[in-house]
Motif scaffolding. Structure first.
Motif, PDB file in Angstrom:
ATOM      1  N   GLN A  95      32.940  67.271  42.201  1.00  0.00           N
ATOM      2  CA  GLN A  95      32.181  67.407  40.946  1.00  0.00           C
ATOM      3  C   GLN A  95      31.422  68.738  40.932  1.00  0.00           C
ATOM      4  OE1 GLN A  95      32.382  65.519  38.397  1.00  0.00           O
ATOM      5  NE2 GLN A  95      32.808  63.406  39.028  1.00  0.00           N
ATOM      6  N   LEU A  96      30.866  69.123  42.087  1.00  0.00           N
ATOM      7  CA  LEU A  96      30.121  70.385  42.168  1.00  0.00           C
ATOM      8  C   LEU A  96      31.082  71.573  42.048  1.00  0.00           C
ATOM      9  CD1 LEU A  96      27.731  69.438  45.119  1.00  0.00           C
ATOM     10  CD2 LEU A  96      27.049  69.723  42.738  1.00  0.00           C
ATOM     11  N   GLN A  97      32.186  71.481  42.791  1.00  0.00           N
ATOM     12  CA  GLN A  97      33.156  72.595  42.777  1.00  0.00           C
ATOM     13  C   GLN A  97      33.756  72.791  41.383  1.00  0.00           C
ATOM     14  OE1 GLN A  97      35.295  70.852  45.958  1.00  0.00           O
ATOM     15  NE2 GLN A  97      33.968  71.778  47.529  1.00  0.00           N
ATOM     16  N   ASP A  98      34.058  71.686  40.688  1.00  0.00           N
ATOM     17  CA  ASP A  98      34.642  71.779  39.341  1.00  0.00           C
ATOM     18  C   ASP A  98      33.740  72.543  38.367  1.00  0.00           C
ATOM     19  OD1 ASP A  98      36.794  70.380  40.195  1.00  0.00           O
ATOM     20  OD2 ASP A  98      36.274  68.481  39.207  1.00  0.00           O
ATOM     21  N   ARG A  99      32.437  72.499  38.628  1.00  0.00           N
ATOM     22  CA  ARG A  99      31.492  73.183  37.721  1.00  0.00           C
ATOM     23  C   ARG A  99      31.019  74.516  38.303  1.00  0.00           C
ATOM     24  NH1 ARG A  99      30.950  67.831  37.446  1.00  0.00           N
ATOM     25  NH2 ARG A  99      30.771  66.854  35.387  1.00  0.00           N
ATOM     26  N   ASN A 100      31.642  74.960  39.373  1.00  0.00           N
ATOM     27  CA  ASN A 100      31.237  76.200  40.053  1.00  0.00           C
ATOM     28  C   ASN A 100      29.764  76.209  40.443  1.00  0.00           C
ATOM     29  OD1 ASN A 100      33.809  77.422  39.915  1.00  0.00           O
ATOM     30  ND2 ASN A 100      33.433  77.881  37.743  1.00  0.00           N
ATOM     31  N   ILE A 101      29.298  75.070  40.913  1.00  0.00           N
ATOM     32  CA  ILE A 101      27.896  74.978  41.338  1.00  0.00           C
ATOM     33  C   ILE A 101      27.807  75.468  42.784  1.00  0.00           C
ATOM     34  CG2 ILE A 101      26.011  73.361  41.845  1.00  0.00           C
ATOM     35  CD1 ILE A 101      27.056  71.759  39.345  1.00  0.00           C
ATOM     36  N   ASP A 102      26.911  76.445  43.009  1.00  0.00           N
ATOM     37  CA  ASP A 102      26.850  77.102  44.321  1.00  0.00           C
ATOM     38  C   ASP A 102      25.946  76.389  45.312  1.00  0.00           C
ATOM     39  OD1 ASP A 102      28.359  79.424  43.347  1.00  0.00           O
ATOM     40  OD2 ASP A 102      26.553  79.841  42.171  1.00  0.00           O
ATOM     41  N   ALA A 103      24.995  75.581  44.808  1.00  0.00           N
ATOM     42  CA  ALA A 103      24.047  74.956  45.736  1.00  0.00           C
ATOM     43  C   ALA A 103      23.436  73.712  45.104  1.00  0.00           C
ATOM     44  CB  ALA A 103      22.934  75.943  46.089  1.00  0.00           C
ATOM     45  N   LEU A 104      22.988  72.814  45.978  1.00  0.00           N
ATOM     46  CA  LEU A 104      22.411  71.541  45.527  1.00  0.00           C
ATOM     47  C   LEU A 104      21.011  71.382  46.118  1.00  0.00           C
ATOM     48  CD1 LEU A 104      22.880  68.742  44.165  1.00  0.00           C
ATOM     49  CD2 LEU A 104      23.888  67.981  46.337  1.00  0.00           C
ATOM     50  N   VAL A 105      20.055  71.093  45.237  1.00  0.00           N
ATOM     51  CA  VAL A 105      18.686  70.806  45.692  1.00  0.00           C
ATOM     52  C   VAL A 105      18.498  69.297  45.652  1.00  0.00           C
ATOM     53  CG1 VAL A 105      16.223  71.154  45.226  1.00  0.00           C
ATOM     54  CG2 VAL A 105      17.854  73.005  44.743  1.00  0.00           C
ATOM     55  N   CYS A 106      18.177  68.705  46.813  1.00  0.00           N
ATOM     56  CA  CYS A 106      18.053  67.243  46.913  1.00  0.00           C
ATOM     57  C   CYS A 106      16.600  66.878  47.164  1.00  0.00           C
ATOM     58  CB  CYS A 106      18.908  66.730  48.070  1.00  0.00           C
ATOM     59  SG  CYS A 106      20.646  67.148  47.864  1.00  0.00           S
ATOM     60  N   ILE A 107      16.027  66.119  46.231  1.00  0.00           N
ATOM     61  CA  ILE A 107      14.617  65.736  46.341  1.00  0.00           C
ATOM     62  C   ILE A 107      14.558  64.273  46.766  1.00  0.00           C
ATOM     63  CG2 ILE A 107      12.428  65.555  45.083  1.00  0.00           C
ATOM     64  CD1 ILE A 107      13.543  67.612  43.060  1.00  0.00           C
TER      65      ILE A 107
END
Ligand code: F6P
Length: 329
Positions: A95-107
């Motif tokens: 899901q992240l790769q499909d949207r070209n998301i480079d990083a995830l912030v997890c709270i």
């Protein structure tokens, strides 16, 4: 102003595990700091389950208006069983790769960080954790987001219980949250002048409790408050009351379980400022090229801790405070 060294253009943010007051302030700080650096932000709803199911929405400085003062989390939270599986994490990474998301912030807390750490190891996703849990049981930060508010919520409730305990000369067993950690129990016990605090970190001997309470009776204590952490080995306040009530009939014992009220409510000023600092720092350290880390504040300065370290060690209670609670009771 920092010098971004990474080529991060798009990030995502989620809240996961038990919510805590101040999560919204952290989300807001992530979104607004990212915007200041020209980085696009997706919000992911329902934590890791939403990541797997593709519940993404673009967030802007406007979408995080008017949330700093609100408890809960506008991104919702969840505990995802599917994300504990390799297949679940692969779906999330896609899901992240499909949207070209480079990083995830997890709270979130330790469960959230464990998930983030494995996701990064398995799929090379850049991750940063922001510690938010009322339990305060994360190393690498003096306090977690939400702890201060929860403490004050419990304090307010226990002060009220003291009034009625005193009026009726009763003993109250008050259960506070903390399945594995006694931070809330210990500090509320000190702050409310409770007669005893039962903590998951310490061995609890029911015989010993009875003998201490009998000594208190001799000291002419007319009312007493015993703070029981939910995770104490006695099995919680109700079980303990069952165990000891026959020995203390003169106290007309009552039990009060504070429960989830400790997780809700408007965050304190302290939690809002902490969340704002940590949210902004999370974005900055990502842009500086860090990953697989959590941000924390220790002695009023930013501290970066590898996620694998953060999830491998248990935060210790301050044993000077444990002793203090015993002396001052
Ligand atoms: O988030 C921490 C915590 O509030 C613990 O203190 C408590 O044991 C647990 O969450 C309760 O979780 P749930 O709301 O899923 O029952």
């Amino acid at each position: 102003m920092i010098e971004p060294v990474s080529d991060i253009k798009t990030i995502a943010v989620l809240t996961s595990g038990g919510d805590s007051p101040g999560m919204n302030a952290a989300v807001r700080a992530v979104v607004r700091t990212a915007a200041a650096f020209g980085v696009e932000v997706y919000g992911i709803y329902h934590g890791y389950q939403g990541l797997i199911e593709g519940e993404f929405d673009i967030m802007t400085t406007h979408t995080v208006s008017n949330i700093i003062q609100r408890g809960g989390t506008v991104l919702k939270s969840a505990r995802s069983e599917e994300f504990r599986t390799k297949e679940g994490r692969a779906k999330g990474a896609k899901q992240l790769q499909d949207r070209n998301i480079d990083a995830l912030v997890c709270i979130g807390g330790d469960g959230t960080f464990t998930g983030a750490n494995i996701l990064s190891t398995e799929h090379g996703i850049n991750v940063v954790g922001i510690p938010a849990t009322i339990d305060n049981d994360i190393i690498g930060t003096d306090e977690t987001i939400g702890y201060d508010t929860a403490l004050n919520t419990a304090l307010d409730a226990i002060d009220k219980i003291r009034d009625t305990a005193d009026a009726h000369e009763r003993m109250f067993l008050v259960e506070v949250m903390g399945r594995d950690a006694g931070f809330i129990a210990l500090e509320t016990a000190i702050a409310t002048g409770a007669e005893m605090a039962l903590l998951p970190e310490e061995l609890t001997d029911v015989k010993e409790i009875k003998s201490q309470l009998k000594n208190m009776l001799k000291e002419q204590k007319r009312s007493s408050l015993i703070i029981v952490a939910e995770g104490d080995e006695t099995g919680g306040a109700l079980k303990l009351a069952e165990n000891i009530k026959d020995d203390f009939k003169q106290y007309d014992m009552r039990v009060c379980i504070l429960g989830h009220i400790q997780r809700g409510g408007a965050p304190s000023a302290h939690d809002r400022v902490l969340a704002s600092r940590l949210g902004a720092s999370a974005v900055k350290v990502l842009l500086e090229g860090h990953s697989e880390i959590m941000v924390g504040i220790v002695n009023n300065a930013l501290k970066i801790t590898p996620l694998r370290v953060a999830v491998s060690k248990k935060k210790q209670l301050d044993y000077a405070l444990v002793e203090l609670a015993k002396v001052l009771r």
